[in-house]
Scaffold this active site. Structure first.
Site, PDB file in Angstrom:
ATOM      1  CG  MET A 162      -1.799  -1.158   1.168  1.00 26.72           C
ATOM      2  SD  MET A 162      -3.364  -0.891   2.049  1.00 26.72           S
ATOM      3  CE  MET A 162      -2.947  -0.713   3.613  1.00 26.72           C
ATOM      4  N   GLY A 163       2.198   1.135  -0.538  1.00 24.07           N
ATOM      5  CA  GLY A 163       2.952   2.267  -0.539  1.00 24.07           C
ATOM      6  C   GLY A 163       3.756   2.692   0.956  1.00 24.07           C
ATOM      7  N   GLY A 217      11.362  -2.977   5.419  1.00 23.54           N
ATOM      8  CA  GLY A 217      10.524  -4.148   5.416  1.00 23.54           C
ATOM      9  C   GLY A 217      10.127  -4.524   4.024  1.00 23.54           C
ATOM     10  CG  HIS A 218       7.023  -2.204   1.814  1.00 23.24           C
ATOM     11  ND1 HIS A 218       6.863  -1.141   2.451  1.00 23.24           N
ATOM     12  CD2 HIS A 218       5.792  -2.829   1.821  1.00 23.24           C
ATOM     13  CE1 HIS A 218       5.556  -0.890   3.162  1.00 23.24           C
ATOM     14  NE2 HIS A 218       5.026  -2.204   2.680  1.00 23.24           N
ATOM     15  CG  ASP A 247       0.562  -7.420   8.302  1.00 15.76           C
ATOM     16  OD1 ASP A 247      -0.272  -6.454   8.809  1.00 15.76           O
ATOM     17  OD2 ASP A 247       1.364  -6.686   7.454  1.00 15.76           O
ATOM     18  CD  GLN A 265      -2.110  -8.692   4.633  1.00 12.63           C
ATOM     19  OE1 GLN A 265      -2.891  -7.957   4.436  1.00 12.63           O
ATOM     20  NE2 GLN A 265      -0.814  -8.756   4.183  1.00 12.63           N
ATOM     21  CB  SER A 267       3.452   2.246   6.237  1.00  7.32           C
ATOM     22  OG  SER A 267       3.943   1.523   5.220  1.00  7.32           O
ATOM     23  NE  ARG A 268      -1.938   1.463  10.463  1.00  9.99           N
ATOM     24  CZ  ARG A 268      -2.477   0.661  10.016  1.00  9.99           C
ATOM     25  NH1 ARG A 268      -1.702  -0.319   9.666  1.00  9.99           N
ATOM     26  NH2 ARG A 268      -3.717   0.734   9.101  1.00  9.99           N
TER      27      ARG A 268
HETATM   28  O1  PAF Z   1      -0.215  -5.888   3.711  1.00 14.04           O
HETATM   29  C1  PAF Z   1      -0.602  -4.954   2.963  1.00 14.04           C
HETATM   30  O2  PAF Z   1       0.107  -3.877   2.705  1.00 14.04           O
HETATM   31  C2  PAF Z   1      -2.049  -4.961   2.399  1.00 14.04           C
HETATM   32  O3  PAF Z   1      -2.867  -5.665   3.290  1.00 14.04           O
HETATM   33  C3  PAF Z   1      -1.929  -5.587   0.982  1.00 14.04           C
HETATM   34  C4  PAF Z   1      -1.630  -7.179   1.023  1.00 14.04           C
HETATM   35  C5  PAF Z   1      -0.977  -4.850  -0.086  1.00 14.04           C
HETATM   36  C6  PAF Z   1      -3.405  -5.435   0.129  1.00 14.04           C
HETATM   37  O4  PAF Z   1      -3.920  -4.213   0.118  1.00 14.04           O
END
Ligand code: PAF
Length: 282
Positions: free
Chosen positions: A30-31, A36-37, A152, A155, A188-189
């Site tokens: 989500m940008g 981490g990304h 996550d 998730q 990101s938070r």
């Molecule tokens: O983990 C995230 O950043 C979001 O939940 C994802 C997987 C990009 C879906 O919008």
């Protein structure tokens, strides 16, 4: 660096590119990209011919309108950061209307109960939103492998279930949590924390490590009480939940069975910034 903003243009590119390259690696985000990304992106670059990173703040997974409004949107900076890893990365940054083919709406998924635990209890509809956006993203990107961080963790389990339900031929790769030097999981938070909150947020990981160290010697009730006490004894962070959950189905554990695997999960607020983390216990 190629940036696509519509599903149609991305698909045309992929159709041509996959004539000469075989594997497509995908990192959905989500940008507001952070280290981490980038660790996911670098792993993806090592393992695939084509690497696609999506940058899309998904409206359907936010159950709180303020959280959606406050979510940082920094596409230009994100692109610059990605360039440092490789100029060959493809960025996919669609509009909601284009990706959802109209008004964004969630599909109602049955993830076998996973969606009702922890984050599901506190963020109603969240996992339907995640499942829906990933269905559209997976259909657009057609990845061979898709990469998700274990921060996550719930998730990640939902995504594994999603690819089974939707019969997507995608390998889901779970990647270890990437932490700041003092232990706070990258998010990101974190950018929205004050300097003091960010510094003191090490208490989250320290508490998880403490739970891990005492797992097996203390009961689940004692560990739950210990964590509640830690957060009652300070003022910067408010505990939303702490749970020890069975790895198999993420159901809350009330006692430990010796042959089962467990993980501890935590969510805390620093003012209105919500932070989550988790740790494997055995
Ligand atoms: O983990 C995230 O950043 C979001 O939940 C994802 C997987 C990009 C879906 O919008």
């Amino acid at each position: 660096m190629r940036v696509f903003t519509t599903v149609e243009n991305l698909k045309t590119y992929i159709k041509d590119a996959s004539k000469i390259s075989s594997t497509i690696g995908f990192v959905p985000t989500m940008g507001a990209l952070h280290d981490g990304h980038i660790s996911l992106v670098n792993k993806c670059l090592n393992e695939n011919d084509i690497v696609i990173v999506s940058v899309f703040v998904n409206p359907t997974q936010f159950n709180n309108a303020k959280d959606l409004d406050n979510y940082p949107r920094t596409l230009e900076v994100d692109i610059e950061l990605l360039k440092k890893s490789s100029k060959n990365i493809i960025v996919f940054a669609p509009t909601a209307k284009n990706l959802y083919k109209g008004q964004p709406e969630s599909i109602n998924y049955d993830f076998g109960g996973l969606e009702n635990e922890m984050e599901g209890k506190f963020r109603p509809g969240h996992f339907d939103g995640v499942g829906t956006v990933l269905k559209f993203l997976f259909e657009a990107v057609t990845p061979t492998k898709a990469y998700f961080g274990e921060k996550d963790f719930q998730q990640l389990q939902i995504v594994r279930k999603l690819v089974k339900l939707e019969k997507f031929p995608i390998e889901i790769v779970g990647c270890e949590i990437f932490r700041e030097a003092h232990g706070l999981a990258y998010s990101s938070r974190n950018e929205r924390l004050t300097k003091q909150q960010r510094q003191e947020a090490k208490i989250i990981y320290e508490t998880l490590l403490n739970v891990k160290n005492q797992f097996g010697t203390k009961s689940v009730t004692e560990l739950n009480e210990m964590v509640s006490q830690v957060f009652e004894d300070q003022e910067l962070f408010e505990l939303e939940y702490f749970e020890i959950a069975n790895l198999k189905n993420l159901e809350t554990a009330t006692y430990i069975k010796s042959h089962e695997k467990y993980r501890a999960f935590i969510a805390v607020f620093a003012d209105d910034v919500r932070l989550i983390d988790n740790i494997a216990l055995n």
